[in-house]
Design a protein around this motif. Structure first.
Motif, mmCIF file in Angstrom:
data_model
loop_
_atom_site.group_PDB
_atom_site.id
_atom_site.type_symbol
_atom_site.label_atom_id
_atom_site.label_comp_id
_atom_site.label_asym_id
_atom_site.label_seq_id
_atom_site.Cartn_x
_atom_site.Cartn_y
_atom_site.Cartn_z
ATOM 1 N N GLY A 78 0.835 -1.194 0.000
ATOM 2 C CA GLY A 78 0.000 0.000 0.000
ATOM 3 C C GLY A 78 0.870 1.244 0.000
ATOM 4 N N GLY A 79 0.313 2.345 -0.444
ATOM 5 C CA GLY A 79 1.055 3.603 -0.491
ATOM 6 C C GLY A 79 1.427 4.111 0.891
ATOM 7 N N SER A 80 2.159 5.186 0.912
ATOM 8 C CA SER A 80 2.696 5.711 2.170
ATOM 9 C C SER A 80 1.737 6.640 2.906
ATOM 10 N N GLU A 81 0.644 7.027 2.298
ATOM 11 C CA GLU A 81 -0.309 7.938 2.938
ATOM 12 C C GLU A 81 -1.285 7.183 3.841
ATOM 13 N N VAL A 82 -1.878 7.886 4.775
ATOM 14 C CA VAL A 82 -2.788 7.297 5.745
ATOM 15 C C VAL A 82 -3.928 6.542 5.062
ATOM 16 N N TYR A 83 -4.482 7.087 3.997
ATOM 17 C CA TYR A 83 -5.636 6.476 3.353
ATOM 18 C C TYR A 83 -5.261 5.626 2.143
ATOM 19 N N ASP A 84 -4.016 5.252 1.999
ATOM 20 C CA ASP A 84 -3.645 4.364 0.914
ATOM 21 C C ASP A 84 -4.076 2.943 1.247
ATOM 22 N N LEU A 85 -4.047 2.082 0.233
ATOM 23 C CA LEU A 85 -4.553 0.718 0.365
ATOM 24 C C LEU A 85 -3.954 0.030 1.590
ATOM 25 N N ASN A 86 -4.806 -0.254 2.573
ATOM 26 C CA ASN A 86 -4.344 -0.820 3.837
ATOM 27 C C ASN A 86 -4.822 -2.237 4.101
ATOM 28 N N ASN A 87 -5.910 -2.657 3.508
ATOM 29 C CA ASN A 87 -6.400 -4.029 3.612
ATOM 30 C C ASN A 87 -6.326 -4.641 2.228
ATOM 31 N N ILE A 88 -5.224 -5.330 1.948
ATOM 32 C CA ILE A 88 -4.902 -5.767 0.595
ATOM 33 C C ILE A 88 -5.254 -7.236 0.412
ATOM 34 N N LYS A 89 -5.772 -7.533 -0.782
ATOM 35 C CA LYS A 89 -6.018 -8.911 -1.181
ATOM 36 C C LYS A 89 -5.372 -9.091 -2.558
ATOM 37 N N ILE A 90 -4.523 -10.115 -2.714
ATOM 38 C CA ILE A 90 -3.881 -10.405 -3.997
ATOM 39 C C ILE A 90 -4.105 -11.880 -4.313
ATOM 40 N N TYR A 91 -4.558 -12.134 -5.537
ATOM 41 C CA TYR A 91 -4.801 -13.503 -5.983
ATOM 42 C C TYR A 91 -4.149 -13.712 -7.337
ATOM 43 N N GLY A 92 -3.648 -14.919 -7.555
ATOM 44 C CA GLY A 92 -3.113 -15.317 -8.846
ATOM 45 C C GLY A 92 -4.021 -16.371 -9.446
ATOM 46 N N TYR A 93 -4.202 -16.312 -10.772
ATOM 47 C CA TYR A 93 -5.094 -17.235 -11.454
ATOM 48 C C TYR A 93 -4.391 -17.860 -12.652
ATOM 49 N N TYR A 94 -4.797 -19.088 -12.973
ATOM 50 C CA TYR A 94 -4.309 -19.745 -14.172
ATOM 51 C C TYR A 94 -4.841 -19.027 -15.410
ATOM 52 N N SER A 95 -4.412 -19.472 -16.585
ATOM 53 C CA SER A 95 -4.727 -18.777 -17.835
ATOM 54 C C SER A 95 -6.221 -18.677 -18.139
ATOM 55 N N ASP A 96 -7.038 -19.518 -17.521
ATOM 56 C CA ASP A 96 -8.481 -19.425 -17.755
ATOM 57 C C ASP A 96 -9.126 -18.325 -16.914
ATOM 58 N N GLY A 97 -8.349 -17.695 -16.018
ATOM 59 C CA GLY A 97 -8.867 -16.611 -15.183
ATOM 60 C C GLY A 97 -9.826 -17.076 -14.123
ATOM 61 N N ASP A 98 -9.975 -18.379 -13.949
ATOM 62 C CA ASP A 98 -10.962 -18.919 -13.029
ATOM 63 C C ASP A 98 -10.313 -19.721 -11.895
ATOM 64 N N ARG A 99 -9.410 -20.630 -12.232
ATOM 65 C CA ARG A 99 -8.786 -21.468 -11.212
ATOM 66 C C ARG A 99 -7.726 -20.668 -10.453
ATOM 67 N N VAL A 100 -7.745 -20.787 -9.128
ATOM 68 C CA VAL A 100 -6.841 -19.997 -8.284
ATOM 69 C C VAL A 100 -5.469 -20.667 -8.201
ATOM 70 N N LEU A 101 -4.429 -19.900 -8.499
ATOM 71 C CA LEU A 101 -3.037 -20.324 -8.382
ATOM 72 C C LEU A 101 -2.541 -20.087 -6.957
ATOM 73 N N PHE A 102 -2.904 -18.930 -6.383
ATOM 74 C CA PHE A 102 -2.567 -18.592 -5.002
ATOM 75 C C PHE A 102 -3.459 -17.455 -4.547
ATOM 76 N N GLY A 103 -3.492 -17.222 -3.259
ATOM 77 C CA GLY A 103 -4.235 -16.104 -2.706
ATOM 78 C C GLY A 103 -3.707 -15.758 -1.326
ATOM 79 N N THR A 104 -3.663 -14.477 -1.031
ATOM 80 C CA THR A 104 -3.221 -14.046 0.288
ATOM 81 C C THR A 104 -3.775 -12.653 0.576
ATOM 82 N N GLU A 105 -3.788 -12.302 1.844
ATOM 83 C CA GLU A 105 -4.296 -11.002 2.279
ATOM 84 C C GLU A 105 -3.327 -10.412 3.288
ATOM 85 N N GLY A 106 -3.388 -9.097 3.469
ATOM 86 C CA GLY A 106 -2.513 -8.475 4.449
ATOM 87 C C GLY A 106 -2.879 -7.038 4.731
#
Length: 169
Positions: A78-106
Motif C-alpha cells: 500500500g502507499g505511504s499515505e494514511v488512506y492508501d490501500l491498507n487491507n490488501i487482497k492479492i490472488y493469482g489465477y491460471y490462464s483461464d482466469g478462473d482457477r486460483v493459483l494462489f491467494g493471500t491477504e494483508g
C-alpha cells in the motif's frame, strides 16, 4: 469555507479530482505487465495502481507471462499515505482466469511466494481491497520477482521462447 479535509481532497490533494480506475476489472480486460530480465536471467516487474475511492469493490487485473519450473514472489504494498490501500487482497489465477493459483491477504502489504510454476504461459494477478472499508482504499505497488530460474529461461535465455523437440521422443 471548508473546515476539514474530505477523503477525496486528502487522497488526491484536490477537491475537483478523484482517483480513476486505472486497470481492467476482470481477467478478460487485464493490463499486460511485462517482466524484464536482470543480469542473472531472473525476470521482474513493478506497476503502480489505485483501488477506489468511489468503488470499494474495484479490482485491478494484470496479465503476466510466467516460466515453467520457476519460483515467483508476488508482493503488493500500500502507499505511504494514511488512506492508501491498507487491507490488501492479492490472488493469482491460471490462464483461464478462473482457477486460483494462489491467494493471500494483508495489512499495508501482502506477499506470496509460488513455486514451481507448472506450465509456461500467461497468468492473471488481481489486486483488491480486503473488505469494504472506504478509508482503506488508495494507491499501491505490485511487484513480481522471479526467485529461481525456470526451465525455459535457463535453456533459451528468453521468457517468450521455448526449444522445439526436433528429433521426436
Amino acid at each position: 469555507e471548508q473546515q476539514t479535509e474530505g477523503i477525496t481532497s486528502y487522497l488526491t490533494q484536490s477537491l475537483a479530482e478523484t482517483m480513476e480506475d486505472d486497470y481492467g476489472s476482470t481477467y478478460t480486460d487485464a493490463h499486460s505487465l511485462t517482466l524484464t530480465p536482470d543480469s542473472n536471467r531472473l525476470y521482474s516487474g513493478s506497476i503502480d495502481g489505485v483501488i477506489g475511492p468511489d468503488d470499494v469493490s474495484d479490482q485491478d487485473w494484470f496479465k503476466v507471462r510466467l516460466l515453467k519450473g520457476a519460483t515467483y514472489r508476488f508482493t503488493v504494498i500500500g502507499g505511504s499515505e494514511v488512506y492508501d490501500l491498507n487491507n490488501i487482497k492479492i490472488y493469482g489465477y491460471y490462464s483461464d482466469g478462473d482457477r486460483v493459483l494462489f491467494g493471500t491477504e494483508g495489512k499495508q502489504e501482502a506477499s506470496y511466494t509460488r513455486s514451481p510454476i507448472e506450465t509456461t504461459g500467461d497468468y492473471y494477478i488481481s489486486v483488491s481491497l480486503n473488505g469494504n472499508y472506504n478509508l482503506d482504499v488508495g494507491s499501491y505497488t505490485l511487484n513480481i520477482e522471479q526467485q529461481t530460474e525456470g526451465i525455459t529461461s535457463y535453456l533459451t535465455q528468453s521468457l517468450a521462447e521455448t526449444m522445439e523437440d526436433d528429433y521426436g521422443s
